[in-house]
Design a protein around this motif. Structure first.
Motif, short mmCIF file in Angstrom:
data_model
loop_
_atom_site.label_atom_id
_atom_site.label_comp_id
_atom_site.label_asym_id
_atom_site.label_seq_id
_atom_site.Cartn_x
_atom_site.Cartn_y
_atom_site.Cartn_z
N LEU A 103 44.84 77.99 12.69
CA LEU A 103 43.43 78.29 12.95
C LEU A 103 43.13 78.32 14.44
CD1 LEU A 103 41.71 76.20 10.14
CD2 LEU A 103 42.07 78.66 10.20
N GLU A 104 43.74 77.40 15.17
CA GLU A 104 43.55 77.38 16.62
C GLU A 104 44.06 78.67 17.26
OE1 GLU A 104 45.60 73.86 17.73
OE2 GLU A 104 44.03 72.50 17.00
N SER A 105 45.16 79.20 16.71
CA SER A 105 45.73 80.44 17.25
C SER A 105 44.83 81.62 17.00
CB SER A 105 47.12 80.67 16.64
OG SER A 105 48.02 79.66 17.03
N PHE A 106 44.24 81.70 15.81
CA PHE A 106 43.28 82.77 15.55
C PHE A 106 42.10 82.67 16.52
CE2 PHE A 106 45.10 83.40 11.18
CZ PHE A 106 45.30 84.77 11.30
N GLY A 107 41.67 81.43 16.77
CA GLY A 107 40.54 81.22 17.67
C GLY A 107 40.83 81.63 19.11
N LYS A 108 42.09 81.58 19.50
CA LYS A 108 42.47 81.96 20.87
C LYS A 108 42.48 83.48 21.07
CE LYS A 108 45.50 77.95 21.61
NZ LYS A 108 46.91 77.53 21.77
N ASN A 109 42.49 84.20 19.96
CA ASN A 109 42.63 85.66 20.02
C ASN A 109 41.25 86.32 20.06
OD1 ASN A 109 43.19 88.36 19.68
ND2 ASN A 109 44.53 88.08 17.90
N SER A 110 40.85 86.78 21.22
CA SER A 110 39.53 87.38 21.37
C SER A 110 39.42 88.72 20.66
CB SER A 110 39.20 87.57 22.86
OG SER A 110 40.16 88.42 23.48
N ILE B 167 40.27 88.82 11.86
CA ILE B 167 40.55 88.06 10.64
C ILE B 167 39.26 87.66 9.93
CG2 ILE B 167 40.65 85.83 11.83
CD1 ILE B 167 42.98 86.93 8.96
N GLU B 168 39.25 87.82 8.62
CA GLU B 168 38.09 87.46 7.80
C GLU B 168 38.39 86.34 6.82
OE1 GLU B 168 36.99 91.09 5.91
OE2 GLU B 168 36.22 92.01 7.75
N THR B 169 39.62 86.30 6.28
CA THR B 169 39.98 85.28 5.29
C THR B 169 41.37 84.73 5.57
OG1 THR B 169 38.68 86.42 3.59
CG2 THR B 169 40.26 84.77 2.84
N VAL B 170 41.46 83.40 5.60
CA VAL B 170 42.75 82.71 5.69
C VAL B 170 42.85 81.81 4.47
CG1 VAL B 170 44.19 81.10 6.99
CG2 VAL B 170 42.76 82.76 8.21
N ASP B 171 43.91 81.99 3.68
CA ASP B 171 44.09 81.19 2.47
C ASP B 171 45.15 80.12 2.70
OD1 ASP B 171 44.41 80.12 -0.04
OD2 ASP B 171 44.67 82.03 -1.08
N ILE B 172 44.71 78.86 2.77
CA ILE B 172 45.61 77.70 2.88
C ILE B 172 45.31 76.76 1.72
CG2 ILE B 172 46.06 77.82 5.36
CD1 ILE B 172 43.75 75.84 5.78
N THR B 173 45.23 77.33 0.52
CA THR B 173 44.70 76.65 -0.66
C THR B 173 45.22 75.24 -0.87
OG1 THR B 173 44.31 78.73 -1.81
CG2 THR B 173 44.52 76.78 -3.17
N ASN B 174 46.50 75.00 -0.68
CA ASN B 174 47.05 73.69 -1.02
C ASN B 174 46.86 72.65 0.06
OD1 ASN B 174 49.03 75.30 0.50
ND2 ASN B 174 50.33 73.49 0.32
N VAL B 175 46.37 73.04 1.22
CA VAL B 175 46.26 72.09 2.34
C VAL B 175 44.98 71.28 2.21
CG1 VAL B 175 46.15 71.84 4.84
CG2 VAL B 175 47.56 73.65 3.83
N ILE C 133 33.93 80.62 16.79
CA ILE C 133 34.43 81.80 17.51
C ILE C 133 34.46 83.02 16.60
CG2 ILE C 133 36.41 82.75 18.76
CD1 ILE C 133 37.15 79.77 19.39
N LEU C 134 34.95 82.81 15.36
CA LEU C 134 35.07 83.90 14.38
C LEU C 134 34.01 83.66 13.31
CD1 LEU C 134 38.95 83.65 14.17
CD2 LEU C 134 37.67 85.45 15.34
N LYS D 291 36.36 83.11 6.68
CA LYS D 291 36.35 82.29 5.47
C LYS D 291 37.72 81.66 5.32
CE LYS D 291 35.92 82.51 0.42
NZ LYS D 291 35.73 83.41 -0.76
N VAL D 292 37.76 80.33 5.19
CA VAL D 292 39.03 79.62 5.03
C VAL D 292 39.04 78.94 3.66
CG1 VAL D 292 40.58 77.86 5.94
CG2 VAL D 292 39.19 79.23 7.51
N ILE D 293 40.03 79.28 2.86
CA ILE D 293 40.17 78.70 1.51
C ILE D 293 41.11 77.51 1.60
CG2 ILE D 293 40.82 79.17 -0.88
CD1 ILE D 293 40.47 82.19 -0.20
#
Length: 318
Positions: free
Chosen positions: A169-176, A180-188, A204-205, A209-211
């Motif tokens: 998630l931090e890496s996505f945030g660094k990318n201006s 990205i709209e959806t990141v699925d990390i369901t089991n975390v 930032i984004l 949506k983070v699952i």
């Protein structure tokens, strides 16, 4: 089938899921794949293994028509997984790729990371259930810092741990330039560090949506009203009072909890079912059947939320 696909220039979509195709069968598809005109190809739930991946990877690289490829629920791993990832790296058409339920592991994650760095065409990628660990996620995280195409990224049910999810998630945030709209990390399961990373990424984004799994037991859970205040700070156009008014059909200045739950869902407030219920309980503050919004009419909505929380906490203590 291979011969048919080679000569048929009109067929655009072929779905061959669940046909028990083996690596030997993949030879026939790989030979003609660089020439056929398909846009959608589904080979999920077959028996494609490492050798099949080695054969199919170069074919993916050479093909110039496919936009959708589903290889999920196979047994592609090791060198086969790397070959598929290299094929993606060199492909210039694929927009949707499903690689879930294989055995890519960390080796495959490294190769996928290389493929994603400069790919602006692929918008949807699922590598869930691939035995990718916290070590492998480092390479995927590094890749998304530069990726400008992905809108959906599925990495669910991999043992990436909360720290690995934070890194992603931090890496996505660094990318201006990220879209990205959806990141699925369901089991975390979300601990305090991951919750902080989630909040920072969404600042930032704003459409992200983070699952994920519920918050870890024994950890301090975010306060729904505090979370709502934070969300309102980034969505200054949103007026709570207008939501209440729209669903208060009889103009009683009170909306039932059941109706309010539906109202907030339609308004796309960023809460799962449990946190939504807790939010509404906090807004009620006194254990009633509905939420009275009389004082919200002429009040700042953030101040009104604070007053609701004070009433709720007082009622709990009693």
């Amino acid at each position: 089938l291979g011969d048919m696909l080679h000569i048929n220039v009109n067929l655009k979509e072929v779905y061959l899921a669940g046909n028990s195709f083996t690596d030997k069968d993949i030879e026939h598809f790989s030979e003609v794949m660089k020439d056929f005109r398909l846009t959608h190809f589904d080979l999920s739930r077959n028996c494609i293994g490492e050798k099949g991946g080695l054969l199919f990877g170069p074919a993916v690289a050479a093909n110039e028509s496919l936009e959708y490829l589903n290889l999920s629920w196979n047994n592609i791993r090791r060198k086969g997984a790397i070959a598929i990832a290299n094929g993606l790296k060199n492909n210039v058409m694929l927009k949707h790729m499903n690689l879930s339920w294989n055995g890519f592991g960390d080796e495959g994650a490294v190769a996928i990371g290389e493929a994603l760095k400069n790919n602006t065409i692929l918008t949807w990628l699922d590598v869930s259930h691939n035995r990718i660990t916290a070590e492998g996620i480092k390479f995927l995280a590094k890749a998304v810092e530069a990726n400008e195409g992905l809108k959906y990224f599925g990495v669910a049910h991999n043992p990436i741990t909360s720290s690995g999810a934070c890194l992603l998630l931090e890496s996505f945030g660094k990318n201006s330039s990220a879209v990205i709209e959806t990141v699925d990390i369901t089991n975390v399961r979300v601990n305090e560090d991951l919750w902080a990373a989630l909040r920072e990424a969404k600042q930032i984004l704003t459409n992200l949506k983070v699952i994920h799994q519920p918050f870890m037991e024994g950890r301090k859970k975010p306060n729904p009203i505090a979370s709502l205040k934070d969300w309102l700070g980034h969505n200054k156009h949103f007026e709570l009072v207008e939501v209440f008014k729209r669903f208060d059909e009889e103009e009683t200045m009170e909306v039932s909890k059941e109706v309010l739950h539906e109202a907030f869902q339609q308004a796309h407030l960023p809460f799962d079912k449990n946190n939504m219920e807790m939010l509404i309980d906090q807004l009620d503050g006194e254990g009633k059947e509905g939420v009275n919004y009389t004082t919200l009419i002429d009040s700042d909505q953030v101040k009104w939320l604070d007053e609701c929380l004070v009433r709720y906490n007082a009622n709990i203590k009693e």
